[in-house]
Design a protein around this motif. Structure first.
Motif, PDB file in Angstrom:
ATOM      1  N   ARG A  77       0.497  -1.072   0.073  1.00 35.88           N
ATOM      2  CA  ARG A  77      -0.005   0.435  -0.066  1.00 35.88           C
ATOM      3  C   ARG A  77       0.979   1.423   0.211  1.00 35.88           C
ATOM      4  NH1 ARG A  77      -4.979  -1.430   0.378  1.00 35.88           N
ATOM      5  NH2 ARG A  77      -6.392   0.136   1.697  1.00 35.88           N
ATOM      6  N   VAL A  78       1.983   1.355  -0.069  1.00 32.45           N
ATOM      7  CA  VAL A  78       2.605   2.267  -1.158  1.00 32.45           C
ATOM      8  C   VAL A  78       2.404   3.390  -1.394  1.00 32.45           C
ATOM      9  CG1 VAL A  78       5.094   2.818  -1.731  1.00 32.45           C
ATOM     10  CG2 VAL A  78       5.203   1.237  -0.465  1.00 32.45           C
ATOM     11  N   GLY A  79       1.978   5.004  -1.587  1.00 31.61           N
ATOM     12  CA  GLY A  79       1.469   5.810  -1.925  1.00 31.61           C
ATOM     13  C   GLY A  79      -0.206   6.117  -2.143  1.00 31.61           C
ATOM     14  N   ARG A  80      -0.157   4.950  -1.246  1.00 27.99           N
ATOM     15  CA  ARG A  80      -1.701   5.153  -1.060  1.00 27.99           C
ATOM     16  C   ARG A  80      -2.548   6.409  -0.983  1.00 27.99           C
ATOM     17  NH1 ARG A  80      -4.724   0.598  -1.615  1.00 27.99           N
ATOM     18  NH2 ARG A  80      -3.686  -0.500  -3.494  1.00 27.99           N
ATOM     19  N   GLY A  81      -2.005   6.528   0.028  1.00 29.08           N
ATOM     20  CA  GLY A  81      -2.473   8.518   0.693  1.00 29.08           C
ATOM     21  C   GLY A  81      -2.576   9.081  -0.246  1.00 29.08           C
ATOM     22  N   TYR A  82      -1.902   9.107  -1.169  1.00 32.76           N
ATOM     23  CA  TYR A  82      -1.695  10.292  -2.200  1.00 32.76           C
ATOM     24  C   TYR A  82      -3.058   9.996  -3.022  1.00 32.76           C
ATOM     25  CZ  TYR A  82       3.386  10.230  -0.769  1.00 32.76           C
ATOM     26  OH  TYR A  82       4.333  10.361  -0.086  1.00 32.76           O
ATOM     27  N   GLU A  83      -4.203   9.132  -3.322  1.00 33.17           N
ATOM     28  CA  GLU A  83      -4.972   9.169  -4.011  1.00 33.17           C
ATOM     29  C   GLU A  83      -5.905  10.032  -3.643  1.00 33.17           C
ATOM     30  OE1 GLU A  83      -5.924   4.637  -3.753  1.00 33.17           O
ATOM     31  OE2 GLU A  83      -3.969   4.372  -5.216  1.00 33.17           O
ATOM     32  N   LYS A  84      -6.236  10.738  -3.110  1.00 32.28           N
ATOM     33  CA  LYS A  84      -7.064  11.730  -2.947  1.00 32.28           C
ATOM     34  C   LYS A  84      -7.088  12.715  -2.897  1.00 32.28           C
ATOM     35  CE  LYS A  84      -9.041   9.462   1.891  1.00 32.28           C
ATOM     36  NZ  LYS A  84      -8.725   8.668   2.754  1.00 32.28           N
ATOM     37  N   ARG A  85      -5.433  13.144  -3.430  1.00 30.15           N
ATOM     38  CA  ARG A  85      -4.771  14.610  -4.228  1.00 30.15           C
ATOM     39  C   ARG A  85      -5.119  14.231  -5.351  1.00 30.15           C
ATOM     40  NH1 ARG A  85       0.227  16.815  -1.312  1.00 30.15           N
ATOM     41  NH2 ARG A  85      -0.168  16.052   0.645  1.00 30.15           N
ATOM     42  N   PRO A  86      -5.472  15.525  -6.177  1.00 28.44           N
ATOM     43  CA  PRO A  86      -5.753  16.125  -7.708  1.00 28.44           C
ATOM     44  C   PRO A  86      -4.744  14.834  -8.632  1.00 28.44           C
ATOM     45  CG  PRO A  86      -5.176  18.034  -6.407  1.00 28.44           C
ATOM     46  CD  PRO A  86      -5.487  16.811  -5.098  1.00 28.44           C
ATOM     47  N   LEU A  87      -5.276  14.422  -9.615  1.00 24.21           N
ATOM     48  CA  LEU A  87      -5.037  13.349  -9.910  1.00 24.21           C
ATOM     49  C   LEU A  87      -3.575  14.006 -10.344  1.00 24.21           C
ATOM     50  CD1 LEU A  87      -5.351  10.888 -11.335  1.00 24.21           C
ATOM     51  CD2 LEU A  87      -5.760  11.944 -13.517  1.00 24.21           C
ATOM     52  N   TYR A  88      -2.889  15.092 -11.239  1.00 20.53           N
ATOM     53  CA  TYR A  88      -1.155  15.096 -10.926  1.00 20.53           C
ATOM     54  C   TYR A  88      -0.448  15.280  -9.892  1.00 20.53           C
ATOM     55  CZ  TYR A  88      -1.587  20.017  -9.515  1.00 20.53           C
ATOM     56  OH  TYR A  88      -1.418  20.406  -8.163  1.00 20.53           O
ATOM     57  N   GLN A  89      -0.890  15.306  -8.590  1.00 19.53           N
ATOM     58  CA  GLN A  89       0.179  15.187  -8.012  1.00 19.53           C
ATOM     59  C   GLN A  89       0.124  13.783  -7.423  1.00 19.53           C
ATOM     60  OE1 GLN A  89      -1.739  17.628  -4.722  1.00 19.53           O
ATOM     61  NE2 GLN A  89      -0.990  19.658  -5.844  1.00 19.53           N
ATOM     62  N   SER A  90      -0.881  13.024  -7.750  1.00 16.18           N
ATOM     63  CA  SER A  90      -0.678  11.554  -7.017  1.00 16.18           C
ATOM     64  C   SER A  90      -0.188  10.933  -7.901  1.00 16.18           C
ATOM     65  CB  SER A  90      -2.700  10.369  -7.267  1.00 16.18           C
ATOM     66  OG  SER A  90      -1.937   9.709  -7.148  1.00 16.18           O
ATOM     67  N   VAL A  91       0.330  10.998  -9.301  1.00 19.87           N
ATOM     68  CA  VAL A  91       1.237  10.742  -9.941  1.00 19.87           C
ATOM     69  C   VAL A  91       2.892  10.479 -10.372  1.00 19.87           C
ATOM     70  CG1 VAL A  91       2.085  10.852 -12.586  1.00 19.87           C
ATOM     71  CG2 VAL A  91      -0.373  10.494 -12.402  1.00 19.87           C
ATOM     72  N   LEU A  92       3.125  12.154  -9.513  1.00 22.30           N
ATOM     73  CA  LEU A  92       3.934  12.782  -9.407  1.00 22.30           C
ATOM     74  C   LEU A  92       4.834  12.464  -8.001  1.00 22.30           C
ATOM     75  CD1 LEU A  92       3.660  16.604 -10.237  1.00 22.30           C
ATOM     76  CD2 LEU A  92       4.918  14.335 -11.969  1.00 22.30           C
ATOM     77  N   LEU A  93       3.829  12.295  -7.511  1.00 20.58           N
ATOM     78  CA  LEU A  93       4.077  11.869  -5.309  1.00 20.58           C
ATOM     79  C   LEU A  93       4.294  10.667  -5.467  1.00 20.58           C
ATOM     80  CD1 LEU A  93       1.838  14.262  -3.748  1.00 20.58           C
ATOM     81  CD2 LEU A  93       4.455  14.085  -3.561  1.00 20.58           C
ATOM     82  N   LYS A  94       3.395   9.406  -6.701  1.00 20.77           N
ATOM     83  CA  LYS A  94       4.148   8.125  -6.776  1.00 20.77           C
ATOM     84  C   LYS A  94       4.807   7.841  -6.973  1.00 20.77           C
ATOM     85  CE  LYS A  94      -0.509   6.100  -5.834  1.00 20.77           C
ATOM     86  NZ  LYS A  94      -1.411   4.697  -6.523  1.00 20.77           N
ATOM     87  N   SER A  95       4.658   8.972  -7.725  1.00 24.12           N
ATOM     88  CA  SER A  95       6.523   7.829  -8.945  1.00 24.12           C
ATOM     89  C   SER A  95       7.303   8.946  -8.381  1.00 24.12           C
ATOM     90  CB  SER A  95       6.728   9.073 -10.140  1.00 24.12           C
ATOM     91  OG  SER A  95       5.017   8.982 -11.605  1.00 24.12           O
ATOM     92  N   ILE A  96       7.847   9.631  -7.878  1.00 24.67           N
ATOM     93  CA  ILE A  96       8.689  10.359  -6.575  1.00 24.67           C
ATOM     94  C   ILE A  96       9.037   8.669  -5.360  1.00 24.67           C
ATOM     95  CG2 ILE A  96       9.417  11.606  -4.486  1.00 24.67           C
ATOM     96  CD1 ILE A  96       8.533  13.887  -6.460  1.00 24.67           C
ATOM     97  N   VAL A  97       7.484   8.168  -4.838  1.00 20.95           N
ATOM     98  CA  VAL A  97       8.488   7.333  -3.223  1.00 20.95           C
ATOM     99  C   VAL A  97       8.532   6.216  -4.563  1.00 20.95           C
ATOM    100  CG1 VAL A  97       6.266   5.998  -2.264  1.00 20.95           C
ATOM    101  CG2 VAL A  97       6.068   8.475  -2.459  1.00 20.95           C
ATOM    102  N   PHE A  98       7.871   5.512  -4.984  1.00 29.37           N
ATOM    103  CA  PHE A  98       8.059   4.802  -5.573  1.00 29.37           C
ATOM    104  C   PHE A  98       9.798   4.366  -6.963  1.00 29.37           C
ATOM    105  CE2 PHE A  98       3.967   3.773  -5.683  1.00 29.37           C
ATOM    106  CZ  PHE A  98       4.570   1.557  -5.508  1.00 29.37           C
ATOM    107  N   ALA A  99      10.225   5.487  -7.896  1.00 27.53           N
ATOM    108  CA  ALA A  99      11.250   6.470  -7.530  1.00 27.53           C
ATOM    109  C   ALA A  99      12.499   5.619  -6.527  1.00 27.53           C
ATOM    110  CB  ALA A  99      11.893   7.265  -8.637  1.00 27.53           C
ATOM    111  N   GLY A 100      11.946   6.664  -4.992  1.00 22.57           N
ATOM    112  CA  GLY A 100      12.711   6.276  -4.287  1.00 22.57           C
ATOM    113  C   GLY A 100      12.860   4.859  -3.829  1.00 22.57           C
ATOM    114  N   LEU A 101      11.654   3.811  -3.688  1.00 23.25           N
ATOM    115  CA  LEU A 101      11.333   2.504  -3.262  1.00 23.25           C
ATOM    116  C   LEU A 101      12.404   1.705  -4.633  1.00 23.25           C
ATOM    117  CD1 LEU A 101      10.485   0.498  -1.730  1.00 23.25           C
ATOM    118  CD2 LEU A 101       8.345   0.311  -3.393  1.00 23.25           C
ATOM    119  N   VAL A 102      12.429   1.841  -5.565  1.00 26.50           N
ATOM    120  CA  VAL A 102      13.665   1.145  -6.171  1.00 26.50           C
ATOM    121  C   VAL A 102      15.030   1.927  -6.333  1.00 26.50           C
ATOM    122  CG1 VAL A 102      14.043   1.396  -9.140  1.00 26.50           C
ATOM    123  CG2 VAL A 102      12.251   0.918  -8.013  1.00 26.50           C
ATOM    124  N   LEU A 103      15.580   2.743  -5.725  1.00 24.53           N
ATOM    125  CA  LEU A 103      16.751   3.122  -5.507  1.00 24.53           C
ATOM    126  C   LEU A 103      17.007   2.845  -3.968  1.00 24.53           C
ATOM    127  CD1 LEU A 103      19.148   5.441  -5.352  1.00 24.53           C
ATOM    128  CD2 LEU A 103      17.809   6.341  -4.350  1.00 24.53           C
TER     129      LEU A 103
END
Length: 181
Positions: A77-103
């Motif tokens: 459930r990583v990034g689930r908390g961002y799903e209530k935000r506007p779509l562009y914010q959810s996309v950017l924040l999930k991209s950042i979080v998952f890039a960090g997870l991959v790192l």
């Protein structure tokens, strides 16, 4: 139908869905990484630097591993908390979080490789190539933005509606569309 058959059917449906999700993510990342490898090889060839074709194999392996990291992250459930935000914010924040997870997974991988090779644990951080890791995280982030945009739009619209749109059926043709009324 017994409850055991329902559970088995449900389990097999979940497994099938997860496999489809994994391959969709992995194929997208394979395309992206192989395009990057091709660009790198052509650029290096221009300067007469030889480059190994095995890079395609590494690109495919990275795509498979990163695809699995994404699915594991979503299961956690990583990034689930961002799903209530506007779509562009959810996309950017999930991209950042998952890039960090991959790192983080890449750092763990490097740590395990060095410890297995017999190098002292304390020297692992000193020998990590941080510039390389940050540049990889940036490339991963750039690959994740369209991936998570597609996944978030699918989440918001629903799979059926999105795939109907992609197959060429317009919004006005859909029975519950406000445009078609």
């Amino acid at each position: 139908m017994s409850s055991n058959e329902k559970t088995r059917g449900s389990f097999t449906q979940r497994v099938k869905h997860e496999l489809i999700e994994f391959w969709m993510i992995a194929l997208y990342l394979m395309f992206f990484f192989c395009a990057l490898v091709t660009y790198t090889m052509l650029l290096l060839k221009k300067y007469e630097v030889s480059n190994d074709v095995l890079n395609y194999g590494f690109a495919v392996m990275n795509a498979l591993v990163i695809g699995k990291v994404i699915l594991v992250g979503e299961m956690m459930r990583v990034g689930r908390g961002y799903e209530k935000r506007p779509l562009y914010q959810s996309v950017l924040l999930k991209s950042i979080v998952f890039a960090g997870l991959v790192l983080v997974f890449h750092i763990l991988e490097e740590t395990v490789k060095r410890v297995i090779a017999g190098k002292p644990f304390g020297t692992v951080w000193h020998h990590l190539q941080w510039e390389d890791m940050v540049s990889r995280a940036l490339v991963i982030f750039c690959a994740f933005v369209p991936l998570f945009a597609f996944r978030e739009i699918r989440r918001v619209l629903g799979e059926e509606k999105l795939y109907a749109l992609l197959r060429g059926r317009g919004v006005a043709d859909m029975p519950d569309s406000p445009v078609g009324r």
